[in-house]
Structures are given as structure tokens and as C-alpha cells.
Design an enzyme around this catalytic site. Sequence first.
Site, PDB file in Angstrom:
ATOM      1  N   GLN A 117      -7.857  -3.987  -4.451  1.00 39.45           N
ATOM      2  CA  GLN A 117      -8.715  -2.799  -4.305  1.00 39.45           C
ATOM      3  C   GLN A 117      -8.088  -1.770  -3.361  1.00 39.45           C
ATOM      4  O   GLN A 117      -8.263  -0.570  -3.538  1.00 39.45           O
ATOM      5  CB  GLN A 117     -10.110  -3.197  -3.809  1.00 39.45           C
ATOM      6  N   ASN A 165       0.831  -1.217   0.000  1.00 36.44           N
ATOM      7  CA  ASN A 165       0.000   0.000   0.000  1.00 36.44           C
ATOM      8  C   ASN A 165       0.858   1.257   0.000  1.00 36.44           C
ATOM      9  O   ASN A 165       0.548   2.230  -0.685  1.00 36.44           O
ATOM     10  CB  ASN A 165      -0.946   0.002   1.209  1.00 36.44           C
ATOM     11  N   LEU A 217      -1.687   2.562  18.127  1.00 33.48           N
ATOM     12  CA  LEU A 217      -1.216   3.860  18.629  1.00 33.48           C
ATOM     13  C   LEU A 217      -2.224   4.392  19.646  1.00 33.48           C
ATOM     14  O   LEU A 217      -3.437   4.328  19.420  1.00 33.48           O
ATOM     15  CB  LEU A 217      -1.066   4.842  17.460  1.00 33.48           C
ATOM     16  N   ASN A 244      -5.815   5.822   7.752  1.00 33.77           N
ATOM     17  CA  ASN A 244      -5.472   4.398   7.862  1.00 33.77           C
ATOM     18  C   ASN A 244      -6.255   3.626   6.825  1.00 33.77           C
ATOM     19  O   ASN A 244      -7.364   4.025   6.453  1.00 33.77           O
ATOM     20  CB  ASN A 244      -5.826   3.880   9.259  1.00 33.77           C
ATOM     21  N   HIS A 287      -7.852  -0.186   6.312  1.00 28.66           N
ATOM     22  CA  HIS A 287      -8.185  -1.398   7.057  1.00 28.66           C
ATOM     23  C   HIS A 287      -8.886  -2.370   6.107  1.00 28.66           C
ATOM     24  O   HIS A 287      -9.768  -1.975   5.339  1.00 28.66           O
ATOM     25  CB  HIS A 287      -9.108  -1.052   8.232  1.00 28.66           C
ATOM     26  N   ARG A 337       4.282   1.914  25.961  1.00 28.04           N
ATOM     27  CA  ARG A 337       3.841   2.479  24.673  1.00 28.04           C
ATOM     28  C   ARG A 337       4.139   3.969  24.582  1.00 28.04           C
ATOM     29  O   ARG A 337       4.439   4.482  23.511  1.00 28.04           O
ATOM     30  CB  ARG A 337       2.347   2.232  24.462  1.00 28.04           C
TER      31      ARG A 337
HETATM   32  C1  GAR Z   1      -3.099  -4.498   4.191  1.00 32.15           C
HETATM   33  O1  GAR Z   1      -4.051  -5.461   3.803  1.00 32.15           O
HETATM   34  C2  GAR Z   1      -3.718  -3.516   5.171  1.00 32.15           C
HETATM   35  O2  GAR Z   1      -5.045  -3.208   4.888  1.00 32.15           O
HETATM   36  C3  GAR Z   1      -3.594  -4.290   6.451  1.00 32.15           C
HETATM   37  O3  GAR Z   1      -2.322  -4.891   6.409  1.00 32.15           O
HETATM   38  C4  GAR Z   1      -1.987  -5.150   5.039  1.00 32.15           C
HETATM   39  C5  GAR Z   1      -0.624  -4.545   4.747  1.00 32.15           C
HETATM   40  O4  GAR Z   1      -0.151  -4.897   3.473  1.00 32.15           O
HETATM   41  N1  GAR Z   1      -3.733  -3.429   7.579  1.00 32.15           N
HETATM   42  C6  GAR Z   1      -4.253  -3.795   8.741  1.00 32.15           C
HETATM   43  O5  GAR Z   1      -4.664  -4.915   8.960  1.00 32.15           O
HETATM   44  C7  GAR Z   1      -4.297  -2.697   9.784  1.00 32.15           C
HETATM   45  N2  GAR Z   1      -5.138  -3.066  10.881  1.00 32.15           N
HETATM   46  P1  GAR Z   1       0.998  -4.050   2.787  1.00 32.15           P
HETATM   47  O6  GAR Z   1       2.147  -3.960   3.783  1.00 32.15           O
HETATM   48  O7  GAR Z   1       1.379  -4.878   1.591  1.00 32.15           O
HETATM   49  O8  GAR Z   1       0.433  -2.719   2.417  1.00 32.15           O
END
Ligand code: GAR
Length: 196
Positions: free
Chosen positions: A174, A15, A94, A108, A110, A66
Site C-alpha cells: 500500500q 518506496n 532530522l 515522509n 511512515h 547531528r
Molecule cells: C518503509 O516501510 C517505510 O515506511 C519505513 O521504512 C520502510 C522503508 O522501505 N519508514 C520508516 O519506518 C520511517 N520511520 P523501503 O526502503 O523499501 O522504501
Amino acid sequence: MTQRVAIFVSGGGSNMRALVEDMTGDHAARPVVIVSNNENSGGIAWAKGQGIATEVVDHRPYGEDRAAFEHALDAALAKHAPDIICLAGFMRVLTAGFVSPWQGRMLNIHPSLLPKYRGLHTHRRAIEAGDTSHGCTVHLVTPELDDGPVLGQATVPILPDDTPDALAARVLEQEHRLYPAVLRRFASGNTNRLDL
Ligand code: GAR
């Protein structure tokens, strides 16, 4: 004025890459730093290859503290004076202490159609629930996990013999369309919801 974007990654960074590759030409923003809690993140290696600044703040030495981790994160970030933070597969929660000053300027992505399936294992949970569709959401980050105003969603079908991995791959495709499209609008001041 050009918006300065910091992107936070923990893993492969696909991403992050989609966001960086879109930030050219008339895009209102440019990437100024890639931040990770994991020095082995593929995203960090790729960013270095592109000549983009990187910051690694390993969370492990901080244990349960944290606040101390977030303080270090904040110090690393401050060197690059970002205007916007994009969390892109950043797998550390966070706290309000870090999030609150950034509210309205932190995005973000998700892998679910929020408010459904906050947290982990979203693809498996959607299949097990018998859902016929699934997808991804880009939202503004608030101190509540996977909450906050939705900026955009993209939907995919769940097919009869789907596995979590097959569904995750369909959703990820997507994500790579949705996140750049939302950031492009957001950076130019458009916070209207985008549905793909
Ligand atoms: C993605 O699917 C993102 O939506 C998810 O981790 C993956 C990262 O892939 N994020 C979460 O689950 C956050 N809670 P990437 O490193 O190839 O972008």
C-alpha cells in the site's frame, strides 16, 4: 514549472523506486537526486543504474554531532536545488535545524496509521495491541518525530495469524500505491488529504 524532488533513503529503497517510476509524463515533478546516509543502500545502487544523481553522507563520522551531519547533508542537497524532499525509509532523525526551512515542502511515509505508533516496530506493536487494522501515512514533516499534517493514509486488515513480517509486506504494498499518488497531487499543488 517542473518541481525538483530529492528523495532520502537508508535501505532497500522500494518506496523511492515507486516514486521515481511514477514521475514521468504529465507528473509535475521529476527526481533530481537520491540522498542516503548509507553507501550500501540498495536505493543508491538502483538510482545509479537509472542515471539519477546520488549523494551519500555517512552519518557515522559525525557521531552525536547531528548539526554537523545535517550541515553536510544540506551542502550535498544544495547542489541539486530541489523544491521538495521526500523521505522514503530514511532512518535518521532530522532536527528542527534541518527540518524548519523545509516545512511544507518535506514529505515522509511512515508505516502506521498516525497518530498511532510513531517510531519503530510499528507492525509488531499494532499486532500486540490487538488492532484489527493497520496501514501507512504520508505526512508533511515537522520537527516532531512522525508528526505533521497528514496528506494521505492507506489501511489494511490485520489477519488472525499475522506476523509482523507478513503485516509489513501487506502495508508496504500500500505504501507503493499511496506515496506516488500523494506526491503526484502534492507536486501539482493539491494538498487535500487522500485516503486509499
Ligand atoms: C518503509 O516501510 C517505510 O515506511 C519505513 O521504512 C520502510 C522503508 O522501505 N519508514 C520508516 O519506518 C520511517 N520511520 P523501503 O526502503 O523499501 O522504501
